[in-house]
Design a protein around this motif. Sequence first.
Motif, PDB file in Angstrom:
ATOM      1  N   ALA A 128      15.591  12.223  -0.737  1.00  0.00           N
ATOM      2  CA  ALA A 128      15.971  11.390   0.292  1.00  0.00           C
ATOM      3  C   ALA A 128      15.419  11.801   1.620  1.00  0.00           C
ATOM      4  O   ALA A 128      15.248  11.026   2.489  1.00  0.00           O
ATOM      5  CB  ALA A 128      17.179  11.063   0.249  1.00  0.00           C
ATOM      6  N   GLY A 129      15.138  13.057   1.697  1.00  0.00           N
ATOM      7  CA  GLY A 129      14.785  13.640   3.177  1.00  0.00           C
ATOM      8  C   GLY A 129      13.150  13.527   3.153  1.00  0.00           C
ATOM      9  O   GLY A 129      12.764  13.671   4.284  1.00  0.00           O
ATOM     10  N   GLY A 130      12.499  12.951   2.338  1.00  0.00           N
ATOM     11  CA  GLY A 130      11.119  12.866   2.697  1.00  0.00           C
ATOM     12  C   GLY A 130      10.036  13.928   2.215  1.00  0.00           C
ATOM     13  O   GLY A 130      10.620  14.892   1.775  1.00  0.00           O
ATOM     14  N   LEU A 131       8.951  13.961   2.745  1.00  0.00           N
ATOM     15  CA  LEU A 131       8.035  14.961   2.292  1.00  0.00           C
ATOM     16  C   LEU A 131       6.586  14.899   3.278  1.00  0.00           C
ATOM     17  O   LEU A 131       6.560  13.937   3.921  1.00  0.00           O
ATOM     18  CB  LEU A 131       7.448  14.504   1.053  1.00  0.00           C
ATOM     19  CG  LEU A 131       6.479  15.402   0.127  1.00  0.00           C
ATOM     20  CD1 LEU A 131       7.095  16.608  -0.135  1.00  0.00           C
ATOM     21  CD2 LEU A 131       5.773  14.933  -0.923  1.00  0.00           C
ATOM     22  N   THR A 132       6.176  16.029   3.601  1.00  0.00           N
ATOM     23  CA  THR A 132       5.112  16.309   4.604  1.00  0.00           C
ATOM     24  C   THR A 132       4.125  16.808   3.955  1.00  0.00           C
ATOM     25  O   THR A 132       4.272  17.699   2.660  1.00  0.00           O
ATOM     26  CB  THR A 132       5.781  16.946   6.000  1.00  0.00           C
ATOM     27  OG1 THR A 132       5.809  18.343   5.688  1.00  0.00           O
ATOM     28  CG2 THR A 132       6.536  16.250   6.459  1.00  0.00           C
TER      29      THR A 132
ATOM     30  N   PRO B  16       0.797  -1.240  -0.047  1.00  0.00           N
ATOM     31  CA  PRO B  16       0.027  -0.060  -0.050  1.00  0.00           C
ATOM     32  C   PRO B  16       0.945   1.332  -0.043  1.00  0.00           C
ATOM     33  O   PRO B  16       1.796   1.338   0.806  1.00  0.00           O
ATOM     34  CB  PRO B  16      -0.680   0.110   1.230  1.00  0.00           C
ATOM     35  CG  PRO B  16      -0.533  -1.416   1.914  1.00  0.00           C
ATOM     36  CD  PRO B  16       0.902  -2.048   1.380  1.00  0.00           C
ATOM     37  N   VAL B  17       0.592   2.274  -0.888  1.00  0.00           N
ATOM     38  CA  VAL B  17       1.272   3.256  -1.059  1.00  0.00           C
ATOM     39  C   VAL B  17       0.598   4.577  -0.454  1.00  0.00           C
ATOM     40  O   VAL B  17      -0.605   4.976  -0.824  1.00  0.00           O
ATOM     41  CB  VAL B  17       1.857   3.661  -2.465  1.00  0.00           C
ATOM     42  CG1 VAL B  17       2.337   4.949  -2.783  1.00  0.00           C
ATOM     43  CG2 VAL B  17       2.738   2.539  -2.975  1.00  0.00           C
ATOM     44  N   ARG B  18       1.262   5.280   0.324  1.00  0.00           N
ATOM     45  CA  ARG B  18       0.514   6.627   1.104  1.00  0.00           C
ATOM     46  C   ARG B  18       1.304   7.629   0.059  1.00  0.00           C
ATOM     47  O   ARG B  18       2.314   7.795  -0.472  1.00  0.00           O
ATOM     48  CB  ARG B  18       1.310   6.785   2.409  1.00  0.00           C
ATOM     49  CG  ARG B  18       1.080   5.966   3.422  1.00  0.00           C
ATOM     50  CD  ARG B  18      -0.544   5.866   3.936  1.00  0.00           C
ATOM     51  NE  ARG B  18      -0.676   6.716   4.949  1.00  0.00           N
ATOM     52  CZ  ARG B  18      -1.822   7.048   5.424  1.00  0.00           C
ATOM     53  NH1 ARG B  18      -2.869   6.800   4.823  1.00  0.00           N
ATOM     54  NH2 ARG B  18      -1.882   8.020   6.617  1.00  0.00           N
TER      55      ARG B  18
ATOM     56  N   TYR C 114       9.064   5.652   4.023  1.00  0.00           N
ATOM     57  CA  TYR C 114       8.972   7.090   4.291  1.00  0.00           C
ATOM     58  C   TYR C 114       7.592   7.445   4.950  1.00  0.00           C
ATOM     59  O   TYR C 114       6.477   6.734   4.793  1.00  0.00           O
ATOM     60  CB  TYR C 114       9.157   7.890   3.271  1.00  0.00           C
ATOM     61  CG  TYR C 114      10.660   8.099   2.822  1.00  0.00           C
ATOM     62  CD1 TYR C 114      11.193   9.246   3.224  1.00  0.00           C
ATOM     63  CD2 TYR C 114      11.157   6.999   2.111  1.00  0.00           C
ATOM     64  CE1 TYR C 114      12.758   9.474   2.768  1.00  0.00           C
ATOM     65  CE2 TYR C 114      12.533   7.320   1.813  1.00  0.00           C
ATOM     66  CZ  TYR C 114      13.404   8.524   2.071  1.00  0.00           C
ATOM     67  OH  TYR C 114      14.581   8.655   1.869  1.00  0.00           O
ATOM     68  N   GLY C 115       7.601   8.321   6.021  1.00  0.00           N
ATOM     69  CA  GLY C 115       6.351   8.748   6.803  1.00  0.00           C
ATOM     70  C   GLY C 115       5.996   7.512   7.464  1.00  0.00           C
ATOM     71  O   GLY C 115       6.639   6.592   8.213  1.00  0.00           O
ATOM     72  N   ASP C 116       4.576   7.429   7.295  1.00  0.00           N
ATOM     73  CA  ASP C 116       3.884   6.299   7.965  1.00  0.00           C
ATOM     74  C   ASP C 116       3.915   5.093   6.933  1.00  0.00           C
ATOM     75  O   ASP C 116       2.917   4.427   7.295  1.00  0.00           O
ATOM     76  CB  ASP C 116       2.570   6.599   8.802  1.00  0.00           C
ATOM     77  CG  ASP C 116       1.683   7.106   7.910  1.00  0.00           C
ATOM     78  OD1 ASP C 116       2.017   7.178   6.568  1.00  0.00           O
ATOM     79  OD2 ASP C 116       0.450   7.528   8.144  1.00  0.00           O
TER      80      ASP C 116
END
Length: 259
Positions: free
Chosen positions: A31-35, A13-15, A58-60
């Motif tokens: 590589a630092g991710g995203l919000t 499952p992809v968030r 990444y993330g949850d």
Amino acid sequence: MIELKTVLTRHVPVRYFEGGLGPDLVFLHGAGGLTAEDPFLNALAAKHHVYAPLIPGYGDSEEAPEIRDMLDFTLHTWDVIEALGCKDPILVGHSMGGMIAAEMAAIAPNDLTRLALIAPAGLWDDDHPVVDMFSTLPFEMPQLLFHDAAAGAAILTAGRNVEDPAFLQAYLVTNARQLGMAGRILFPIPERGLHQRLYRIKAKTVIVWGDNDRMIAPTYAHAFKKGIAGSQLVSIPEAGHMVIVEKTAAVVQAIGGLD
């Protein structure tokens, strides 16, 4: 308004973040991710219907041990786009996300017509080695990522003390999970033969680079431009690797030329 949603793919499952109105645009993070609060993401959503999938881990989001190498990342992200129901979106990638986006455009050149690569990884020059983020300490990151290191430090730490053990513990735990996934294509160097495939890219391409990028030197911008026929290079002054943060409006304007 940016919302966090989930879409199912074959492996995991992809968030993903979704928001905005306008032409479909898929953004692949670095590589630092995203919000959801990311200023660049929200700036894109002001003019586009934006989808921004998180890389597994990444993330949850769940991790995906089945995604092991560059081809896996590339095909997985095409699976995500298919699951989202996007047809020929504008594909935008920053840093590691730019590397994945370039591979996607090379492997399926007839399925993509518009591409924006923002300081992408993926090439290698012995005379200008890309910084090894896996051996970089937290206090060293602002200088590498930002033209204005002091402002960058404030953004990265949100005012917290980078020498505080609690901050370091949280930083290291998060990084271990996220960079463990990123390391599959970036470690020990971010070179997986992309230079041999750039010629396959047919999409109208804009390459965006900060003139003071200390993570991936601007010389790589010219290598990408040389490798992708008809591509346009937009060099942005007084900006580092995080040009999407330091010069958000200028980057969005450059992408706007693909609409």
